[in-house]
Design a protein around this motif. Structure first.
Motif, short mmCIF file in Angstrom:
data_model
loop_
_atom_site.label_atom_id
_atom_site.label_comp_id
_atom_site.label_asym_id
_atom_site.label_seq_id
_atom_site.Cartn_x
_atom_site.Cartn_y
_atom_site.Cartn_z
N ARG A 185 50.80 -66.72 -25.80
CA ARG A 185 50.72 -68.16 -25.55
C ARG A 185 51.11 -68.82 -26.87
NH1 ARG A 185 45.57 -70.79 -25.15
NH2 ARG A 185 45.83 -72.73 -23.95
N HIS A 186 52.24 -69.46 -26.92
CA HIS A 186 52.75 -69.97 -28.19
C HIS A 186 52.08 -71.29 -28.56
CE1 HIS A 186 55.70 -66.82 -27.89
NE2 HIS A 186 56.15 -67.29 -26.74
N ALA A 187 52.03 -71.52 -29.86
CA ALA A 187 51.28 -72.65 -30.39
C ALA A 187 52.07 -73.95 -30.37
CB ALA A 187 50.83 -72.36 -31.82
N VAL A 188 51.33 -75.02 -30.59
CA VAL A 188 51.80 -76.37 -30.85
C VAL A 188 52.55 -76.99 -29.66
CG1 VAL A 188 52.89 -77.93 -32.48
CG2 VAL A 188 51.99 -75.74 -33.28
N PRO A 189 51.77 -77.42 -28.65
CA PRO A 189 52.37 -78.17 -27.55
C PRO A 189 53.04 -79.43 -28.10
CG PRO A 189 49.96 -78.37 -27.53
CD PRO A 189 50.30 -77.33 -28.54
N ARG A 190 53.99 -79.94 -27.34
CA ARG A 190 54.78 -81.06 -27.88
C ARG A 190 55.09 -82.09 -26.80
NH1 ARG A 190 58.93 -81.41 -31.61
NH2 ARG A 190 59.77 -83.49 -31.65
N THR A 191 54.69 -83.32 -27.04
CA THR A 191 55.05 -84.42 -26.15
C THR A 191 56.43 -84.93 -26.55
OG1 THR A 191 52.71 -84.99 -25.94
CG2 THR A 191 54.32 -86.66 -25.23
N GLU B 74 44.33 -71.31 -30.29
CA GLU B 74 45.60 -70.63 -30.01
C GLU B 74 46.73 -71.65 -29.95
OE1 GLU B 74 46.81 -66.90 -27.12
OE2 GLU B 74 45.54 -68.49 -26.31
N LEU B 75 46.51 -72.75 -29.25
CA LEU B 75 47.53 -73.80 -29.18
C LEU B 75 47.72 -74.48 -30.54
CD1 LEU B 75 47.18 -75.68 -25.77
CD2 LEU B 75 48.88 -73.98 -26.46
N GLU C 84 48.25 -84.21 -24.87
CA GLU C 84 47.18 -83.46 -24.20
C GLU C 84 46.21 -82.88 -25.23
OE1 GLU C 84 50.10 -83.78 -22.78
OE2 GLU C 84 49.14 -84.74 -21.07
N PRO D 205 57.71 -68.50 -34.21
CA PRO D 205 56.69 -67.88 -35.07
C PRO D 205 56.14 -66.57 -34.50
CG PRO D 205 56.26 -70.23 -34.79
CD PRO D 205 57.34 -69.88 -33.81
N GLY E 181 47.61 -73.03 -33.36
CA GLY E 181 48.49 -72.18 -34.15
C GLY E 181 47.82 -71.22 -35.12
N ARG F 254 54.72 -76.70 -23.49
CA ARG F 254 54.26 -75.57 -24.27
C ARG F 254 54.98 -74.33 -23.74
NH1 ARG F 254 50.41 -72.40 -22.01
NH2 ARG F 254 49.62 -73.08 -20.00
N THR G 221 54.60 -83.19 -21.83
CA THR G 221 54.19 -82.33 -22.92
C THR G 221 54.54 -80.89 -22.57
OG1 THR G 221 52.38 -83.82 -23.50
CG2 THR G 221 52.21 -81.56 -24.30
N ARG H 179 53.81 -79.81 -37.71
CA ARG H 179 53.41 -79.04 -36.54
C ARG H 179 51.94 -79.21 -36.19
NH1 ARG H 179 54.41 -73.25 -36.83
NH2 ARG H 179 54.64 -73.32 -34.58
N THR I 109 60.85 -72.90 -36.98
CA THR I 109 60.41 -72.75 -38.36
C THR I 109 61.15 -71.66 -39.14
OG1 THR I 109 58.76 -71.17 -37.62
CG2 THR I 109 58.07 -73.48 -37.75
N ALA J 262 48.95 -79.94 -34.25
CA ALA J 262 49.00 -80.16 -32.80
C ALA J 262 48.49 -81.53 -32.38
CB ALA J 262 48.21 -79.06 -32.08
N SER K 35 51.28 -83.83 -32.25
CA SER K 35 52.45 -83.31 -31.53
C SER K 35 52.28 -83.43 -30.02
CB SER K 35 52.66 -81.84 -31.93
OG SER K 35 53.75 -81.27 -31.27
N SER K 36 51.04 -83.43 -29.56
CA SER K 36 50.79 -83.33 -28.11
C SER K 36 49.75 -84.35 -27.66
CB SER K 36 50.30 -81.92 -27.78
OG SER K 36 49.68 -81.89 -26.51
N GLN L 131 60.81 -78.00 -33.85
CA GLN L 131 59.72 -77.26 -34.48
C GLN L 131 60.04 -75.77 -34.63
OE1 GLN L 131 56.58 -78.91 -31.89
NE2 GLN L 131 55.88 -80.09 -33.64
#
Lengths: 344, 344, 344
Positions: free
Chosen positions: A20-26, B187-188, B50, A77, B190, A105, A103, B42, A227, B44, B47-48, A225
């Motif tokens: 599950r990758h990090a940093v959701p993004r709107t 986890e989200l 949610e 990452p 990072g 992810r 958003t 980055r 990196t 979160a 960035s999001s 994002q």
């Protein structure tokens, strides 16, 4: 103990593992505007809310490649920080338009592993999914990457090479609910050519060229994002050059392809792709396309065109691709195979 | 008579004077997107929507440093147009998140004045406040600047040097109403490190480097409506180089610090800071941090971490700061002292 | 048969012909933020929703020059792809503010044609209109361009040179419904000078300079979907230089003119303009203005100021314009004549 992310090495992956990758993004109007500043993007569906509404959407979605870059960037990452090479893409599908305010992810499942014979690296296959804020999958694709081992003496895993389709079947292309080309305005879209005007095997030189600047590819790559050090740090490579993110070339070439393919509006599948040669600031990018297939879809009036999109730092009118040895010509930067929707 | 702004000189300031700075600015999704394009940001929470909602906010605020840069930029025409040097910061506090659509303006009160012994310049201390469209203070900080005199024969004012706290007291940190880390998703975010994983004195090399381009620092500095000539006009300095806005280095270093401090989410106080050496395009920026303090706050689960953030154009893994003479090492660009909120 | 757009040649135009330009564009907060990053724009009406509301608008419109660039950019593939030179502008009027979320498209009517005596090119006069999503005209202007003939032997059309006003009459300036300067805050606007503080013939050196980068002018020009090769492709000209879009210089000079003309808030007419010399990356742009006229309008408190705006790559304090031979001095880049609204 270090607090920074060392990235995963080949022996850290297991088939079946879900990351599950990090940093959701709107993503919103700002990302759209930057996309138009970074690339000569002109497809009307992604430029005008009114044009998109006439095609049955609630407004203009973010460019399909914005969705791709954001979803891809989150995987870096975890998947490619210690990668030696990005080897390929397959079975990519866009399943739902990304609208301003969504958003995103990303999640990846490891679907294959094969250690290289040299024992110092191996190939990792992942199926990556991009999800929106309500958990709907907006995009999925398979990518395989050559990744370093931390420890050459670590035992090789059982090799698993997943079977991958060489092309996404037309029946599997997803067309948004309510999508229609019935009220399509060819004049506003910029060209008169409809699907029936193209023939399989036709090649189109997209004519225009763009000379790439360091500031631009870095702005783009950061926006997603992504990196990877090699794109940003001029001291990282021995030659003092920053390698340009391959996705920057994909977006540049796709935008240039407007000139001749203005009605190839929506990207719905990524059949495959190779970053054939590295690209650096100062290179002038041109593009050409080849029509690989033409198909109808379940939605009347909405056709699908399968295109090879080639980016080159040389003369696009020569349609160069591979040399006599079967290797990519040195000027070729990108060889991408995708499906787009076009009025029939 | 000239219509252009000559800026204020040392003798134009009076202790107690309040300057209402010009050009209010509405900030929205566009500024957010540009921030992500300009810096490898980055965290979160910024960035999001949610992720921010899960922390009890109405959506993702604009980066705390966007608020700082916008408020700071407005003060330049009134405070630092004739400045020789930006000497320091103290007692900075973020009092309220800035949300897309908010309009910011700035006011400064002169809180100290001290003429230099050479009689040609003096130090001006101001307390600057950023206000939103309903007049709420979103940010405040003290800055002191060395400013030229217009006329060396002008009489020196009574010297007033304000007492300034060396660090903002934990009890004075403002946590937004309803803010909580109870549903925090590491986890989200990072990284897994929580406040209890850090110890005072710990130093973290943030590893990554970014080589700076002229176009990028100018885009950033203009975005904050900072008008200082030295950042934009290559003919202004004798060496033909454009000095990079110190705030650009603050944002770059803070963004790089994600790698190792991904959970230091919200900046709530600026205890102090020095722009140790000038930075120019072509420099490659790296960063390291030192944990200066760790504290609990009134809000259960929400901790505060006090960090020294150092930007360098050299090797961040050497943790260089000052030489044997007590002066900043020549590669050090920034030495910033701030509080951030982190899950305990 | 090629699918790419070869552009129109001189013999493809007919007087009376209406060309509906392609690719409508929704503009929003992202374009606003980029405008502030690309230019040192500080006019408060375009920076703050609250300031704009105090002037009777629903919020801050997009910069008048954003509207101009977007409308202009759409005409390039149809009007100036085979142009040798952009010769002039006249009768430009802004008829309605463009608000975030509006979608713009462009139409041009050919109003004049005159073949050059050499028989290889001719001058095309078009009146271009920008329309929003409900079909209201937001902007109109006349432009004339020298365009190549495809075939020198093609017969010359009947010459038609349209009569064009040398200046837009004050009575024809359009002020938005409800617009007012009654609650104008000069302190927040940044300067105290009102219309009565300026006199005809007054010249203002705007002092500040900006050195232009390749990445910045390309970001700007792409943002307006202007596709002219010469701005993007370093291999296109023999000298390997990319010519900077003239509109980039207009926006840069207008933004610089804030310093001395902060209250010349809204551009309402373009009386004429010439791109006097080409501009390239590395040039440092400065600007000066001359007050050409001062007038009252039908709206009490709202005055109109007619300004000559000159951009130079030399010293703006010299107020250089033309040499003894009547030709533009070599450092002069732009000579623009416009009306703006200012508190009386």
């Amino acid at each position: 103990m270090t607090k920074t992310n060392p990235g995963r090495f080949f022996e850290d992956y297991r088939v079946g593992q879900v990351i599950r990758h990090a940093v959701p993004r709107t993503v919103a109007e700002g990302e759209r505007a930057l996309y138009h500043a970074l690339y000569p993007a002109r497809h009307a569906l992604y430029s005008s809310d009114e044009f998109a509404a006439a095609c049955g959407l609630d407004g203009s979605p973010l460019d399909d490649l914005i969705a791709f870059h954001v979803v891809f960037g989150k995987t870096v990452p975890d998947i490619s920080l210690n990668a030696i090479a990005n080897l390929g893409y397959a079975e990519g599908r866009w399943l739902r338009p990304v609208m301003p305010g969504d958003t995103l992810r990303s999640e990846s499942q490891v679907i294959g592993l094969k250690e290289n014979s040299n024992g110092t690296s191996g190939v990792v296959y992942v199926r990556t999914r991009g999800l929106n804020q309500v958990g709907e999958v907006v995009l999925e694709y398979v990518r395989w990457v050559m990744v370093r081992k931390r420890d050459a003496s670590a035992p090789a895993p059982e090799p698993v090479v997943p079977p991958l389709a060489s092309v996404v079947d037309v029946a599997d292309l997803v067309i948004p609910d309510g999508f229609s080309f019935d009220d399509y305005d060819f004049e506003l879209a910029g060209e008169n050519h409809r699907l029936s005007d193209y023939r399989v095997g036709e090649r189109i030189d997209h004519v225009d060229g763009v000379t790439i600047e360091e500031a631009e590819h870095m702005l783009a790559t950061r926006l997603w994002q992504n990196t990877a050090k090699v794109h940003f740090d001029a001291t990282f490579r021995e030659d003092g050059r920053r390698l340009i993110y391959g996705g920057h070339i994909i977006s540049m070439a796709r935008a240039l392809s407007f000139n001749g393919l203005a009605n190839a509006q929506m990207i719905v599948a990524l059949n495959g792709g190779a970053h054939a040669n590295p690209c650096f600031a100062g290179d002038t990018i041109r593009a050409w396309s080849e029509v690989l297939d033409i198909a109808e879809t379940d939605v009347p009036g909405v056709g699908a065109i399968r295109l090879r999109l080639v980016a080159t730092k040389g003369d696009s009118s020569a349609f160069a691709l591979r040399g006599a040895d079967g290797k990519y010509a040195p000027d070729v930067l990108l060889d991408l195979d995708y499906w787009a929707l076009m009025p029939v």
